[in-house]
Design a protein around this motif. Structure first.
Motif, mmCIF file in Angstrom:
data_model
loop_
_atom_site.group_PDB
_atom_site.id
_atom_site.type_symbol
_atom_site.label_atom_id
_atom_site.label_comp_id
_atom_site.label_asym_id
_atom_site.label_seq_id
_atom_site.Cartn_x
_atom_site.Cartn_y
_atom_site.Cartn_z
ATOM 1 N N VAL A 194 -21.961 -14.148 18.685
ATOM 2 C CA VAL A 194 -21.382 -15.353 18.475
ATOM 3 C C VAL A 194 -19.824 -16.001 19.558
ATOM 4 O O VAL A 194 -20.095 -16.392 20.164
ATOM 5 N N ALA A 195 -19.128 -14.933 19.423
ATOM 6 C CA ALA A 195 -17.773 -14.631 19.726
ATOM 7 C C ALA A 195 -18.299 -14.216 21.655
ATOM 8 O O ALA A 195 -17.723 -14.892 22.257
ATOM 9 N N ALA A 196 -19.129 -13.073 21.358
ATOM 10 C CA ALA A 196 -19.173 -13.024 22.526
ATOM 11 C C ALA A 196 -20.252 -13.452 23.499
ATOM 12 O O ALA A 196 -20.001 -13.464 24.689
ATOM 13 N N CYS A 197 -20.599 -14.572 23.017
ATOM 14 C CA CYS A 197 -21.653 -16.114 23.976
ATOM 15 C C CYS A 197 -20.474 -16.886 23.972
ATOM 16 O O CYS A 197 -21.050 -18.043 24.770
ATOM 17 N N GLY A 198 -19.216 -16.469 23.633
ATOM 18 C CA GLY A 198 -17.962 -17.768 24.121
ATOM 19 C C GLY A 198 -17.554 -18.962 22.841
ATOM 20 O O GLY A 198 -17.172 -19.687 23.376
ATOM 21 N N VAL A 199 -17.820 -18.709 21.251
ATOM 22 C CA VAL A 199 -17.083 -19.741 21.069
ATOM 23 C C VAL A 199 -16.802 -18.366 19.588
ATOM 24 O O VAL A 199 -16.588 -17.489 19.268
ATOM 25 N N ALA A 200 -15.354 -18.730 19.196
ATOM 26 C CA ALA A 200 -14.306 -18.832 18.488
ATOM 27 C C ALA A 200 -15.276 -19.232 17.169
ATOM 28 O O ALA A 200 -16.202 -19.570 16.950
ATOM 29 N N VAL A 201 -15.730 -17.633 16.164
ATOM 30 C CA VAL A 201 -15.694 -17.658 14.774
ATOM 31 C C VAL A 201 -14.629 -17.160 13.512
ATOM 32 O O VAL A 201 -14.745 -16.063 13.649
ATOM 33 N N PRO A 202 -14.262 -18.427 12.747
ATOM 34 C CA PRO A 202 -13.156 -17.738 11.967
ATOM 35 C C PRO A 202 -14.022 -18.072 10.287
ATOM 36 O O PRO A 202 -14.553 -18.503 9.822
ATOM 37 N N GLN A 203 -14.188 -16.888 10.349
ATOM 38 C CA GLN A 203 -14.649 -16.406 9.305
ATOM 39 C C GLN A 203 -14.196 -16.237 7.947
ATOM 40 O O GLN A 203 -13.923 -14.829 7.809
#
Length: 425
Positions: free
Chosen positions: A101-110
Motif C-alpha cells: 500500500v505504501a508503494a501505491c502512494g499511501v502512508a501506512v502507520p501500522q
C-alpha cells in the motif's frame, strides 16, 4: 469534587441500566489514574459482559479510552490508512500489505501487537529478522512514514493507556468475549493512532476469535459504527479463518512466505487477501492505483527492504532455522479434505511459536509448515505437515493438538470463499 463513585457505576450496569457520558468518562479516567481499584473495574467489566452496552455507550467508552492518552498525528504529505486484523492462524498479511500500500502512494502507520495463545503476533514474526526492532519513538515513526511510507511497530506507551490496563484485567477475569469491550479496545488504539482511514479484517472460523460469520458480523458492525461515530473512513471485510492462511504458521516461516509474496510468488490465498485489503485501503484513501500491478512490478518488495532496514533489520540475513523438524505423513492416499486452523495454531503455539502469557518468550524458528492444504491430492506416506521447534519435547503435545484436525477423503471439499462479506457505512 466529583459526586461519582465506582459502586454507583457498577450498580447501574449490574441492574441493566445505561451508563451516562459522565459516568463513562469518570470511571475510565479514574481507573487509568489508579483511583478505581482493579476489583471494582473487574466487577464493572463483568456487568458489561452480562448486560452489554448500547452503540452510544460503546462509542463514548471508546472516546474515554482514547482521551486517557495521546492522539498521534502524521505528516500531511500523503493520505494515511491502516489495517487491523482480529487475529488468526498464519495471518501474516500485514507483512506484504503495508509495503504494498505504501508503494501505491499511501502512508501506512501500522501499530501492531504480539501473539497470545493460538493466534500469532506481527511483532513476533518481524523480530525473527536479525536486528529488527519493534519499539520506535513517535518522531521515528513520523520520519519513517515520510521516507519509506510504511512502518510496522509496537504502540507507543502513551497510546490509550486505559485500554492497556483494562485488557490485562479482562484477560484474567473471563470478560474478553464481549463485543462492546472488544470493539472499543480495538478502535480506541486505532483511532488514537491517527490514520485517516481504517480497513478491518474480521476473521470468522475455528482459528478466529469469532467462531462463526454471525458473531463476526456483529463485531464488524460494532467496529464500523465506532469508526463512523469518530469521523473515521472505515470498512470491514469478514474473512474465512477455518483453514490456516497460506502454508506457513509461526514466526520466521511466515516472514519467508511474506517475502515470497512480495517477490511475485507465495500461496494464492495470501496473495488474494493481500490484494483485496490493499484495494479497500486504497479506495478509502482515494488513490486510484492497481495494487496487483504494483506487486508484480517489484516496487512493494523494494519498500519492504527499506522498511526493514529503517528499523535496524537486515533484509538479506538468513532467517532462523529450527533445531528439530518432525514430519506428519498421510496415512492413506486421497485428497486432503480438512485442515483445522485452530488445531494447527495450537500445535504451532505448543512448539514454541506462541505464548500462554504476555511475558513468555517465543521461538523464532518454531511453527508448522503445511505441505498440503484442503483440495490437494496426497499419497500415503507423503508429508502433510512439518513441525518445527527448538524443543523436541514439545512435539508430542503438538501432535496431540493436531489429532482430528486433518482428514483425507476421496474427493475434494467444496471451496469456501476467502472474503465472505464486505461491510461499509
Amino acid at each position: 469534587m466529583t459526586t461519582m463513585s465506582a459502586v454507583d457505576v457498577i450498580r447501574t450496569k449490574r441492574d441493566g441500566g445505561g451508563l451516562t457520558d459522565e459516568q463513562i468518562d469518570w470511571v475510565v479516567g479514574a481507573y487509568t489514574r489508579g483511583e478505581v481499584a482493579d476489583e471494582q473495574m473487574s466487577a464493572l467489566a463483568m456487568a458489561i459482559f452480562l448486560n452489554g452496552m448500547t452503540a452510544a455507550e460503546t462509542a463514548r467508552w471508546t472516546r474515554a479510552m482514547i482521551d486517557s492518552g495521546e492522539r498521534l498525528t502524521w505528516p500531511a504529505g500523503r493520505p494515511t490508512v491502516d489495517k487491523h486484523s482480529t487475529g488468526g492462524v498464519g495471518d501474516k498479511i500485514t507483512l506484504p500489505l503495508a509495503p504494498l500500500v505504501a508503494a501505491c502512494g499511501v502512508a501506512v502507520p501500522q501499530l501492531s501487537g504480539r501473539g497470545l495463545g493460538h493466534t500469532g503476533g506481527t511483532l513476533d514474526k518481524l523480530e525473527s529478522i536479525p536486528g529488527w526492532r519493534a519499539q520506535l519513538t513517535t518522531a521515528e515513526i513520523a520520519a519513517q512514514l515520510e521516507t519509506v511510507g510504511a512502518v510496522v511497530c509496537a504502540p507507543t506507551s502513551g497510546l490509550a493507556p486505559a485500554d492497556r490496563k483494562l485488557y490485562a484485567l479482562r484477560d484474567v477475569t473471563g470478560t474478553v468475549e464481549c463485543v462492546a469491550l472488544i470493539a472499543s479496545s480495538i478502535m480506541s488504539k486505532k483511532i488514537a493512532e491517527g490514520a485517516g482511514a481504517l480497513v478491518l479484517d474480521v476473521k470468522a472460523g475455528s482459528g478466529a476469535f469469532m467462531p462463526d460469520v454471525e458473531s463476526a458480523r456483529e463485531l464488524a458492525r460494532a467496529l464500523v459504527a465506532i469508526g463512523v461515530e469518530h469521523g473515521l473512513r472505515v470498512s470491514a471485510l469478514i474473512t474465512d479463518m477455518s483453514v490456516p492462511l497460506g502454508r506457513a504458521v509461526g514466526n520466521a516461516v511466515e516472514v519467508a512466505e511474506a517475502v515470497d509474496v512480495l517477490r511475485g510468488g507465495g500461496p494464492a490465498d495470501v496473495v488474494e487477501l493481500t490484494l483485496a485489503l490493499a484495494r479497500e485501503m486504497l479506495a478509502l484513501a482515494g488513490v486510484d492505483v492497481d495494487p496487483a500491478r504494483v506487486l508484480a512490478s517489484g516496487r512493494a518488495y523494494d519498500t519492504w527492504r527499506a522498511m526493514i532496514t529503517a528499523q535496524g533489520g537486515d533484509p538479506d540475513a538468513a532467517l532462523p532455522e529450527p533445531a528439530h523438524v518432525h514430519t506428519v505423513t498421510a496415512r492413506r492416499s486421497g485428497v486432503l479434505s480438512t485442515l483445522d486452523a485452530r488445531a494447527v495454531g495450537v500445535a504451532a503455539w505448543r512448539l514454541g511459536a506462541g505464548r500462554a502469557r504476555k511475558e513468555d518468550p517465543v521461538q523464532a524458528a518454531a511453527g508448522v509448515l503445511c505441505r498440503a492444504k484442503p483440495g490437494d491430492r496426497v499419497t500415503a506416506g507423503e508429508p502433510i505437515l512439518e513441525l518445527r521447534t527448538d524443543t523436541p519435547d514439545a512435539i508430542p503435545s503438538a501432535l496431540a493438538a493436531l489429532e482430528g484436525g486433518y482428514a483425507i477423503a476421496d474427493s475434494a471439499p467444496e471451496r469456501t470463499p476467502l472474503v465472505l462479506e464486505t461491510l461499509r457505512p
